[in-house]
Design a protein around this motif. Structure first.
Motif, short mmCIF file in Angstrom:
data_model
loop_
_atom_site.label_atom_id
_atom_site.label_comp_id
_atom_site.label_asym_id
_atom_site.label_seq_id
_atom_site.Cartn_x
_atom_site.Cartn_y
_atom_site.Cartn_z
N ALA A 33 -117.53 -52.03 47.89
CA ALA A 33 -117.99 -50.64 47.77
C ALA A 33 -118.75 -50.17 49.02
O ALA A 33 -118.58 -49.03 49.46
N LYS A 304 -139.98 -56.88 48.26
CA LYS A 304 -139.64 -57.59 49.50
C LYS A 304 -140.20 -56.77 50.65
O LYS A 304 -139.87 -55.59 50.79
N PHE A 384 -142.54 -61.91 49.82
CA PHE A 384 -141.83 -61.76 48.55
C PHE A 384 -142.91 -61.64 47.47
O PHE A 384 -143.62 -62.61 47.18
C1 LIG Z 1 -134.95 -59.62 48.02
C2 LIG Z 1 -134.07 -60.79 47.67
C3 LIG Z 1 -134.42 -62.05 48.11
C4 LIG Z 1 -133.63 -63.14 47.76
N1 LIG Z 1 -133.92 -64.36 48.29
C5 LIG Z 1 -133.08 -65.38 48.11
C6 LIG Z 1 -133.21 -66.56 48.85
O1 LIG Z 1 -134.07 -66.67 49.74
N2 LIG Z 1 -132.35 -67.58 48.61
C7 LIG Z 1 -131.37 -67.48 47.67
O2 LIG Z 1 -130.64 -68.45 47.45
N3 LIG Z 1 -131.18 -66.34 46.98
C8 LIG Z 1 -131.98 -65.28 47.20
N4 LIG Z 1 -131.76 -64.09 46.58
C9 LIG Z 1 -130.66 -64.00 45.61
C10 LIG Z 1 -129.31 -63.93 46.29
O3 LIG Z 1 -129.37 -63.11 47.41
C11 LIG Z 1 -128.25 -63.38 45.34
O4 LIG Z 1 -128.31 -64.02 44.10
C12 LIG Z 1 -126.87 -63.58 45.96
O5 LIG Z 1 -126.84 -62.99 47.25
C13 LIG Z 1 -125.81 -63.02 45.12
O6 LIG Z 1 -124.59 -63.13 45.83
P1 LIG Z 1 -123.27 -62.56 45.27
O7 LIG Z 1 -122.22 -62.76 46.29
O8 LIG Z 1 -122.99 -63.13 43.92
O9 LIG Z 1 -123.54 -61.01 45.00
P2 LIG Z 1 -124.07 -59.86 45.95
O10 LIG Z 1 -124.64 -60.37 47.19
O11 LIG Z 1 -124.93 -59.00 45.09
O12 LIG Z 1 -122.75 -59.06 46.32
C14 LIG Z 1 -122.04 -58.29 45.37
C15 LIG Z 1 -121.21 -57.30 46.13
O13 LIG Z 1 -120.43 -56.54 45.18
C16 LIG Z 1 -120.37 -55.20 45.65
N5 LIG Z 1 -120.02 -54.32 44.52
C17 LIG Z 1 -120.77 -54.04 43.43
N6 LIG Z 1 -120.09 -53.18 42.62
C18 LIG Z 1 -118.89 -52.93 43.21
C19 LIG Z 1 -117.77 -52.13 42.88
N7 LIG Z 1 -117.73 -51.39 41.76
N8 LIG Z 1 -116.71 -52.12 43.71
C20 LIG Z 1 -116.72 -52.87 44.86
N9 LIG Z 1 -117.77 -53.61 45.24
C21 LIG Z 1 -118.84 -53.66 44.42
C22 LIG Z 1 -121.77 -54.97 46.20
O14 LIG Z 1 -121.80 -53.86 47.08
C23 LIG Z 1 -122.04 -56.29 46.90
O15 LIG Z 1 -121.63 -56.29 48.24
C24 LIG Z 1 -132.49 -62.97 46.93
C25 LIG Z 1 -132.12 -61.70 46.54
C26 LIG Z 1 -132.89 -60.62 46.91
C27 LIG Z 1 -132.46 -59.25 46.49
#
Ligand SMILES: Cc1cc2nc3c(=O)[nH]c(=O)nc-3n(C[C@H](O)[C@H](O)[C@H](O)COP(=O)(O)OP(=O)(O)OC[C@H]3O[C@@H](n4cnc5c(N)ncnc54)[C@H](O)[C@@H]3O)c2cc1C
Length: 509
Positions: A33, A304, A384
């Motif tokens: 997205a 954050k 954090f």
């Molecule tokens: C502030 C913060 C600090 C963190 N610190 C850590 C850390 O230090 N270490 C650690 O291990 N984890 C950490 N986390 C957690 C970790 O970042 C997430 O759990 C992880 O990045 C999730 O990865 P993901 O690929 O599953 O999803 P995401 O990274 O959330 O990616 C999901 C993707 O789906 C896309 N999307 C959503 N809906 C749609 C749609 N309808 N159509 C198309 N695309 C869509 C989004 O735009 C996004 O790009 C942190 C998170 C945050 C927010």
């Protein structure tokens, strides 16, 4: 053209799922997205006038299994921090700090003794974490296998006493039984609360604790060389070299699943067909698109704060800032302070004594700064904040952020000789190099429901008896899988749900 799989979202998990599928010969399309890939794993030049690429959201890596890195040939390095944590405190009007090295040493032993007056708490610490590590060594390798049941996992672990306090009884019990000092108890508790808005009396805190201590069987949190963006860049290289097609600016807003396959439509009206759909988006978003009710989840609860410094501030305790900030720097995170902050936030107030922890990545990995900034002594700081749930920001996000930021900085300044504001880098318009993200900002920026960093509540890494899930990525539609943090054994930068969703699809043939 019909794809074998469409992946909705190009976060790190989606990229890993896509790469495993493409490596197995599948034709994969990713629809993201946003205008950039990576989701919550991104590095950005947060302050335009300075060449510093900060990990804007997630920042440390522990959960990414070496196996995934090896399977996909991911060229990505994580760096150990020699110091695990530093917790400043005041005793009899004097400033001190509890120093804990990553590997137990004399300095750590002395520091425990200085705080508690004896060797007992230090010994309890070593004993507790060595029991936890034994569990981690057995549990972590199962994360890339089909789910075990609770009883199968318990049998595999084979440490009934440890199982009992880690899994069956709330964290509060083990912490209060094993440790007596409020600060030591708090340092243990923080790992059970990161991104999880609960009291230590909730079993949800055990789940959070497990994920923070299990990574690769050691639970060691390392700094990604080059920042989180380096991981995404490398995953993009791997995925595209395997033939994965990635389209950004492609929000999926319609999904139709039939016996013949899945058809998705983007908000721009483009339609694509596939055998299977893997959702990297949070389960709540998938449910919304499918018109289903989502299960309840905790709100995101972290603040954050990203900062760029001209130099490291000096500490009142006299500790060397290069050591104190090299690990996790705990602020107002004693057990009692954490529990009090939880109650205050639950009652709708921003805690006066805001608990938070801080990290200075440039002490471990200066490559995220330009050579010029590095030579001048610049550093980045990531703060954090805990127990700042989404509700606190709903009425007026900007105003609540201002208050929460000030409380976090005031809490930090209690321990600093140089107030943090005096060492922050300054933009040409005189503004300070500091950016703050509330849970609501995370929902807006990266689509984390209510800013929940794990997409939804974490689950234990096993299933209950009778549960028919195999990989913990299945939905009630046989053509749709969860490949993101919202899967069982998801949450964090791990790639585990990406791997497991790919395995579930490949098992279909
Ligand atoms: C502030 C913060 C600090 C963190 N610190 C850590 C850390 O230090 N270490 C650690 O291990 N984890 C950490 N986390 C957690 C970790 O970042 C997430 O759990 C992880 O990045 C999730 O990865 P993901 O690929 O599953 O999803 P995401 O990274 O959330 O990616 C999901 C993707 O789906 C896309 N999307 C959503 N809906 C749609 C749609 N309808 N159509 C198309 N695309 C869509 C989004 O735009 C996004 O790009 C942190 C998170 C945050 C927010």
């Amino acid at each position: 053209m019909k794809y074998d799989a469409i992946i909705m979202g190009a976060g790190h998990n989606g990229l890993i799922a896509a790469s495993y599928l493409a490596k197995a010969g599948k034709n994969v399309l990713m629809l993201e997205a946003a205008d950039e890939i990576g989701g919550a794993t991104a590095s950005v030049k947060a302050f335009k006038e300075y060449e510093a690429r900060l990990s804007r959201y997630s920042y440390l890596v522990a959960l990414l299994p070496d196996q995934i890195v090896k399977d996909l040939g991911i060229n990505f390095e994580t760096l150990s921090r020699e110091i695990s944590s530093f917790t400043p405190y005041v005793k009899d009007g004097k400033d001190y700090g509890l120093h804990i090295s990553r590997i137990w040493d004399k300095e750590t032993e002395e520091s425990f003794k200085e705080l508690t007056g004896s060797d007992d708490e230090g010994k309890a610490w070593q004993e507790f974490y060595s029991e936890v590590e034994k569990v981690a060594q057995k549990m972590a390798p199962t994360f890339l296998e089909p789910l075990r049941t609770r009883s199968e996992m318990k049998a595999l672990i084979g440490q009934d006493k440890t199982w009992d306090y880690l899994i069956e009884k709330p964290m509060s019990e083990v912490i209060k039984t094993k440790f007596t000092n409020d600060i030591v108890r708090g340092v243990v508790l923080t790992d059970a609360l990161i991104g999880t808005f609960v009291s230590a009396d909730s079993i949800q805190s055990n789940i959070c604790f497990l994920y923070h201590l299990m990574g690769n069987g050691t639970g060691e949190w390392k700094v990604p060389r080059g920042g989180m963006g380096a991981l995404v860049k490398e995953l993009e290289r791997v995925a595209t070299s395997l033939g994965v097609h990635i389209k950004t600016d492609s929000e999926v807003n319609q999904i139709v699943s039939t016996a013949d396959g899945v058809s998705v439509q983007t908000s721009a009206g483009q339609r694509y067909e596939a055998e299977y759909l893997l959702s990297n988006a949070a389960p709540a978003h998938l449910d919304r698109i499918l018109g289903k009710k989502s299960k309840d989840s905790l709100p995101g609860s972290q603040l954050k704060i990203n900062m760029l410094l001209r130099k490291l501030p000096r500490l009142k305790s006299g500790a060397d800032p290069k050591k104190a900030f090299a690990g996790t720097f705990h602020i107002n995170e004693s057990y009692e302070e954490l529990e009090r902050a939880y109650v205050t936030s639950k009652n709708g107030q921003i805690p006066e004594h805001a608990p938070s922890e801080m990290y200075c990545h440039t002490l471990t990995d200066p490559t995220i700064l330009s050579e010029e900034l590095s030579e001048k002594g610049f550093h980045t700081l990531t703060l954090f904040g805990l127990h700042t749930p989404a509700e606190l920001f709903e009425k007026d996000n900007a105003e609540a952020k201002k208050i929460a930021q000030q409380r976090c900085l005031d809490a930090l300044n209690t321990y600093l000789l140089d107030p943090i504001e005096s060492v922050l880098a300054v933009n040409s318009d005189d503004s300070l190099c500091i950016e703050v993200k509330s849970p609501l900002d995370l929902e807006k920026d990266v689509r984390l429901p209510s800013g929940n960093i794990f997409h939804q509540d974490l689950n234990f890494p096993f299933k209950e008896e009778g549960d028919t899930q195999v990989w913990g990525v299945e939905t009630d539609d046989p053509r749709i899988f969860i490949c993101g943090a919202g899967a069982q054994r998801g949450g964090g930068v791990s790639g585990i749900p990406g791997h497991n969703a790919a395995m579930a699809v490949l098992a279909k043939g």
